[in-house]
Enzyme design. Structure first.
Site, mmCIF file in Angstrom:
data_model
loop_
_atom_site.group_PDB
_atom_site.id
_atom_site.type_symbol
_atom_site.label_atom_id
_atom_site.label_comp_id
_atom_site.label_asym_id
_atom_site.label_seq_id
_atom_site.Cartn_x
_atom_site.Cartn_y
_atom_site.Cartn_z
ATOM 1 N N THR A 186 -68.562 -52.379 -33.872
ATOM 2 C CA THR A 186 -68.949 -51.111 -33.255
ATOM 3 C C THR A 186 -70.377 -51.100 -32.728
ATOM 4 O O THR A 186 -70.740 -50.226 -31.941
ATOM 5 C CB THR A 186 -68.766 -49.963 -34.269
ATOM 6 N N GLU A 187 -71.192 -52.060 -33.177
ATOM 7 C CA GLU A 187 -72.569 -52.184 -32.673
ATOM 8 C C GLU A 187 -73.022 -53.622 -32.837
ATOM 9 O O GLU A 187 -72.939 -54.179 -33.924
ATOM 10 C CB GLU A 187 -73.552 -51.288 -33.451
ATOM 11 N N ASN A 188 -73.492 -54.218 -31.748
ATOM 12 C CA ASN A 188 -74.157 -55.511 -31.827
ATOM 13 C C ASN A 188 -74.994 -55.675 -30.567
ATOM 14 O O ASN A 188 -74.502 -55.466 -29.462
ATOM 15 C CB ASN A 188 -73.131 -56.653 -31.937
#
Length: 570
Positions: A413-415
């Protein structure tokens, strides 16, 4: 002799593996740092980018929106770097159609965004007032995403609690938030659930608990050391479970969606993989980070190591009970299994070693863990003091999740990676390298059998980076915050990420090696535009004053020039 040493070392390593009780399936002593892997992702793998409401929408008091804890926190002097606020941010509230055009051009499969609780419930409470203008904004956003074949992945809580609920109840310190959050989520399911099929209850609750209620670095800025973070987390876990059950009972059969949570975790690698104490410290680091939330949702209770360490430290401090709250047997069974998919945010890695903190130092989440975090000075450091590029840690974390929680469905979901500079150079080669290396480690993890269904680059746009204000930029698109129109400029990483998406991975060495070169070629014209932008903005401001004077001067100069020409002819 060499052979004997080799055999002894092998036995020693095997003995170490057998000694590890909590995660015997995870090979702590096996850290493969393999070369680049050329190959593609499974068919149907979903590529996206992310944002959040407070960080991008702006319009903080527009169309009936209530105040959030971040509005209140950012308006206090000295809380945010350079006293920046998210009052206008990227003006995403007004520019979402333009942003969807950018997403479409990148051929994104999904877009992850959050719904601002106080934008649709200004007082935080469903039974008091529903702000239909706020509902319409998200309706329009969702509808346009779907029209462009982009799947919405919606976060219900990305840190912007209604300020009224903080003042009235103490926010996440109060168990009443469980019901208030459930009412808000239920309204979202009712109004948007016929079109939204992927719901994330909380984004990075570790940060909400620790930075909001332990260190005070984030809103609401409370410093309740040793108790505040644990209490907030306890109520957040209960709130997540209640929302999952609400969806399961009332909406799942009609809407056929999924409800998960997004946990952010750095990887913790033992400083010495032959040292049992370092291995235990590294696992403790991850259990106190991701396991704090994941273990209750998958297994029904806090990690045993958290219960042991916090319980023992509480006893040493003369407390009658552990500072870590307790779930009742009914709560354990209610919470267990309330995760249709695990959202995973990941940015960097730390080396971990054992370090004892005497109880006399005072109680805190950080001293409870009895460990020290270290970094390798050789790790690439793009500028944010906390974020080092350590791609192999990503594969290790994903494999740990696989073994620890019976291989759940995962969406990254976040990188992404930030830079701390004015950044008028849009040729962000370090970001292209980061995406290449981290996404490749993700591909290796999928080949290891980890069940990852999608990847979300953080973030679509440069945005308000919490206590760092606008000094830290994660965006694929550069936003000129000095210009009231907040224009977006593509960084080279836009073209690079676009090529990963269109190839669904890394097809072959020759093609991949050309991507960075081609991406850099595209950023030079954007750089020229951006360099001219402050001048254009300045010209717009002074037009009314300067233009009449310039016009008059032009007429006079023309007349003089004409006179010289005429004289020359005469």
């Amino acid at each position: 002799m060499m052979l004997q040493q080799c055999i002894l070392r092998t036995y020693y390593v095997l003995a170490l593996v057998l000694c590890i009780s909590a995660s015997e399936d995870f090979a702590w002593t096996k850290n493969e740092k393999t070369s680049f892997f050329y190959g593609t992702f499974p068919t149907g793998f979903s590529w996206g980018a992310g944002s959040s409401a407070y960080q991008t929408e702006g319009a903080w008091n527009t169309d009936g929106k209530g105040m959030s804890i971040w509005d209140a926190f950012a308006h206090k002097k000295g809380k945010i770097f350079l006293n920046d606020t998210g009052d206008s941010s990227c003006e995403g509230y007004f520019k979402f159609k333009d942003d969807i055009t950018l997403m479409k051009d990148m051929k994104l499969n999904h877009y992850r965004f959050s719904i601002s609780w106080p934008r649709i419930l200004p007082s935080g409470l469903k039974n008091e007032h529903i702000n239909e203008k706020g509902i319409k904004y998200y309706d329009d956003l969702i509808n346009m995403l779907l029209e462009n074949k982009i799947t919405p992945i919606v976060t219900l809580y990305h840190w912007d609690l209604p300020q009224v609920l903080q003042e009235k109840y103490g926010g996440w310190q109060n168990v009443s938030m469980v019901n208030h959050f459930n009412d808000f989520a239920n309204l979202c399911f009712e109004r948007f659930g016929n079109r939204v099929k992927y719901w994330i209850t909380f984004n990075n609750p570790w940060s909400v608990a620790v930075e909001g209620y332990e260190t005070g670095e984030h809103a609401p800025g409370l410093k309740l050391k040793g108790t505040g973070a644990y209490k907030a987390a306890h109520h957040i876990i209960k709130a997540h479970a209640k929302v999952w059950h609400t969806y399961d009972m009332q909406w799942r059969s009609k809407q056929k969606g999924l409800v998960g949570i997004s946990l952010t975790a750095d990887w913790g690698e033992p400083v010495d993989i032959t040292n049992q104490r370092d291995i235990e410290a590294a696992e403790r680091y991850i259990q106190f980070y991701m396991g704090w939330f994941a273990t209750p949702l998958f297994n029904g209770d806090y990690p045993q190591v958290m219960k042991d360490y916090i319980g023992r430290k509480s006893g040493q401090q003369g407390l009658g009970a552990s500072r870590l709250p307790v779930f009742s047997p009914q709560e354990k069974s209610y919470i267990k299994g309330t995760c249709d998919f695990l959202g995973l945010g990941h940015f960097t890695t730390r080396y971990i070693t054992q370090k004892n903190y005497p109880s006399g130092l005072g109680d805190s989440y950080f001293t409870d863990r009895d460990l020290a975090e270290l970094v390798d000075p050789q790790w690439p450091d793009p500028g944010s003091e906390w974020l080092y590029s350590v791609p192999w840690g990503f594969r290790r974390l994903l494999n740990f999740v696989k073994t620890q929680y019976a291989n759940p469905m995962i969406y990254v979901t976040e990188n992404g990676v930030s830079e701390k500079m004015l950044c008028t150079d849009l040729c962000d080669d370090w970001r292209m390298q980061y995406f290449k290396d981290y996404i490749n480690e993700l591909l290796k993890a999928i080949k290891d059998g980890v069940n990852v269904k999608g990847y979300t680059a953080w973030s679509l746009l440069d945005n308000f980076e919490w206590d760092e204000g606008y000094s830290e930029r994660f965006g694929l698109y550069y936003v000129d915050f000095r210009n009231k129109n907040k224009p977006r400029y593509p960084k080279a990483s836009v073209q690079y990420y676009k090529r990963i998406i269109s190839s669904n991975g890394f097809p072959n060495q020759r093609e991949v090696e050309s991507w960075k070169r081609k991406a850099v070629e595209t950023c030079s014209s954007s750089n020229q535009l951006l360099a001219a932008d402050p001048l254009i903005g300045h010209m717009e401001m002074v037009t009314e004053i300067v233009v009449p004077t310039v016009c008059t001067l032009c007429i006079l100069l023309s007349a003089v020039f004409l006179m010289f020409l005429l004289r020359g002819r005469l």
